[in-house]
Design an enzyme around this catalytic site. Structure first.
Site, PDB file in Angstrom:
ATOM      1  N   LYS A 159      47.061  29.068  45.377  1.00  0.00           N
ATOM      2  CA  LYS A 159      46.180  30.099  45.933  1.00  0.00           C
ATOM      3  C   LYS A 159      45.960  29.690  47.391  1.00  0.00           C
ATOM      4  CE  LYS A 159      41.832  32.448  44.778  1.00  0.00           C
ATOM      5  NZ  LYS A 159      42.276  33.829  44.856  1.00  0.00           N
TER       6      LYS A 159
HETATM    7  N1  PPE Z   1      45.906  37.420  41.489  1.00  0.00           N
HETATM    8  C1  PPE Z   1      45.514  37.260  42.775  1.00  0.00           C
HETATM    9  C2  PPE Z   1      46.473  37.562  43.862  1.00  0.00           C
HETATM   10  C3  PPE Z   1      44.211  36.842  43.039  1.00  0.00           C
HETATM   11  O1  PPE Z   1      43.827  36.684  44.303  1.00  0.00           O
HETATM   12  C4  PPE Z   1      43.315  36.604  41.973  1.00  0.00           C
HETATM   13  C5  PPE Z   1      41.913  36.187  42.245  1.00  0.00           C
HETATM   14  C6  PPE Z   1      43.779  36.778  40.651  1.00  0.00           C
HETATM   15  C7  PPE Z   1      45.090  37.166  40.456  1.00  0.00           C
HETATM   16  C8  PPE Z   1      42.921  36.487  39.458  1.00  0.00           C
HETATM   17  O2  PPE Z   1      42.684  35.116  39.343  1.00  0.00           O
HETATM   18  P1  PPE Z   1      41.350  34.545  38.651  1.00  0.00           P
HETATM   19  O3  PPE Z   1      40.233  34.811  39.609  1.00  0.00           O
HETATM   20  O4  PPE Z   1      41.645  33.121  38.450  1.00  0.00           O
HETATM   21  O5  PPE Z   1      41.181  35.279  37.387  1.00  0.00           O
HETATM   22  N2  PPE Z   1      41.346  36.739  43.404  1.00  0.00           N
HETATM   23  C9  PPE Z   1      40.183  36.142  44.011  1.00  0.00           C
HETATM   24  C10 PPE Z   1      40.037  36.542  45.458  1.00  0.00           C
HETATM   25  C11 PPE Z   1      39.322  37.782  45.803  1.00  0.00           C
HETATM   26  C12 PPE Z   1      39.114  37.966  47.301  1.00  0.00           C
HETATM   27  O6  PPE Z   1      39.081  39.112  47.741  1.00  0.00           O
HETATM   28  O7  PPE Z   1      38.959  36.987  48.044  1.00  0.00           O
HETATM   29  C13 PPE Z   1      38.939  36.337  43.153  1.00  0.00           C
HETATM   30  O8  PPE Z   1      38.902  37.193  42.276  1.00  0.00           O
HETATM   31  O9  PPE Z   1      38.015  35.576  43.344  1.00  0.00           O
END
Ligand code: PPE
Length: 308
Positions: A159
């Site tokens: 990430k």
């Molecule tokens: N895909 C991506 C690209 C992503 O950024 C997130 C989280 C997810 C899947 C889901 O991952 P999880 O949170 O572990 O279930 N995105 C984060 C960033 C948001 C932002 O705008 O900054 C979040 O949900 O915190």
């Protein structure tokens, strides 16, 4: 969503005032996108704020740093303590938590190896990520014309801050066209993920989701929780290679993410998904998830870390 300032931000080992949490313009990561971060939520519970799956998020942060060859100067226990200190200092019952590890000021050039890693943790209140009505009425999704970055080009399990240019391009395209969110596909046209969410599709009572490592999607911690909840509710959840048309003929579809939580997809490219309303499977999973994060589900108590 404007940020609402809280009292303190944790920076490199100490809590500093919100206004003091600044960096130099020659900070390496500002130039090359060489940072890694997390998005975590703390929820209000009967026993004060509780952080949802804190350990898993911090483990992913450390893994992301490793994938980018960044040194992580703090242990998991120290990072856990930093998060809890920052939540406590905010006085908030519920908040979004943003740990960030980045390469600081001191060295320039593309080789990151000589750079020092700096770490910060900020928290702020963050409500419905995809709009107030998203969790009930669902969102209007657009398949992006931007492909998801390819796992052969980047370690997509990380990430990393710079990777989010891909998401931002897709988001801008979708919002300008009047949609709520974008879904990106691989260069081969397989469904990958939303700009900040993982994807699930329900058809004939079976749930499928793109396989993260194959399609270059983030290994979502919410997606992992949702898969467990779905299987405990008696649904089969299978990783699958999915095409755009699989969304068009799905009975239900939804997105998952820390910020977004569990959000039904009402339509894709103006095709209704199922009836266009939140379906029963999505609703059942959403209800358990939203109860679990608030400590109202005994069987998922392990997912919570009380701030104390
Ligand atoms: N895909 C991506 C690209 C992503 O950024 C997130 C989280 C997810 C899947 C889901 O991952 P999880 O949170 O572990 O279930 N995105 C984060 C960033 C948001 C932002 O705008 O900054 C979040 O949900 O915190």
């Amino acid at each position: 969503m404007p940020i609402i300032a809280t009292a303190k931000i944790w920076m490199d080992g100490e809590l500093v005032d919100w206004e003091q949490a600044t960096v130099h313009v020659l900070t390496h990561s500002l130039h090359y996108g060489s940072g890694v971060f997390e998005g975590i939520r703390a929820y209000r519970t009967d026993q004060g704020p509780a952080v949802f799956r804190l350990r898993e998020h911090l483990e992913r942060l450390v893994r992301s740093a490793r994938l980018l060859d960044m040194k992580m100067p703090y242990s998991l226990d120290e990072l856990t303590d930093a998060v809890k200190q920052t939540v406590r200092a905010s006085g908030l019952d519920a908040c979004y938590i943003r740990p960030l590890a980045y390469l600081g000021y001191g060295e320039m050039g593309l080789n990151p190896l000589p750079c020092e890693t700096r770490v910060s943790v900020a928290v702020w209140p963050w409500d419905a990520y995809l709009g107030d009505h998203a969790s009930g009425s669902g969102i209007r999704l657009k398949i992006s014309s931007w492909a998801r970055h390819d796992p052969r080009a980047l370690p997509t399990a990380a990430k990393a801050t710079g990777f989010y240019i891909n998401s931002s391009l897709a988001k801008v395209e979708a919002v300008r066209a009047g949609y709520d969110e974008a879904l990106m596909c691989t260069t081969d046209g397989y469904l990958a993920e939303g700009t900040g969410e993982n994807l699930f599709i329900v058809r004939d009572g079976k749930i499928s989701t793109p396989n993260s490592s194959t399609v270059g999607a983030l290994e979502g911690i919410t997606a992992d929780a949702v898969a467990r909840i779905a299987s405990d509710l008696g649904f089969e959840v299978c990783p699958a290679l999915l095409r755009r048309a699989d969304l068009y003929v799905a009975d239900e579809a939804f997105l998952t993410g820390t910020a977004a939580e569990v959000v039904p997809i009402a339509s894709v490219d103006d095709h209704l998904v199922g009836t266009g309303e939140r379906g029963p499977v999505t609703k059942a999973i959403q209800e358990v998830y939203l109860a679990a994060v608030r400590g109202e589900q005994e069987r998922y108590k392990d997912w919570l870390d009380y701030v104390g």
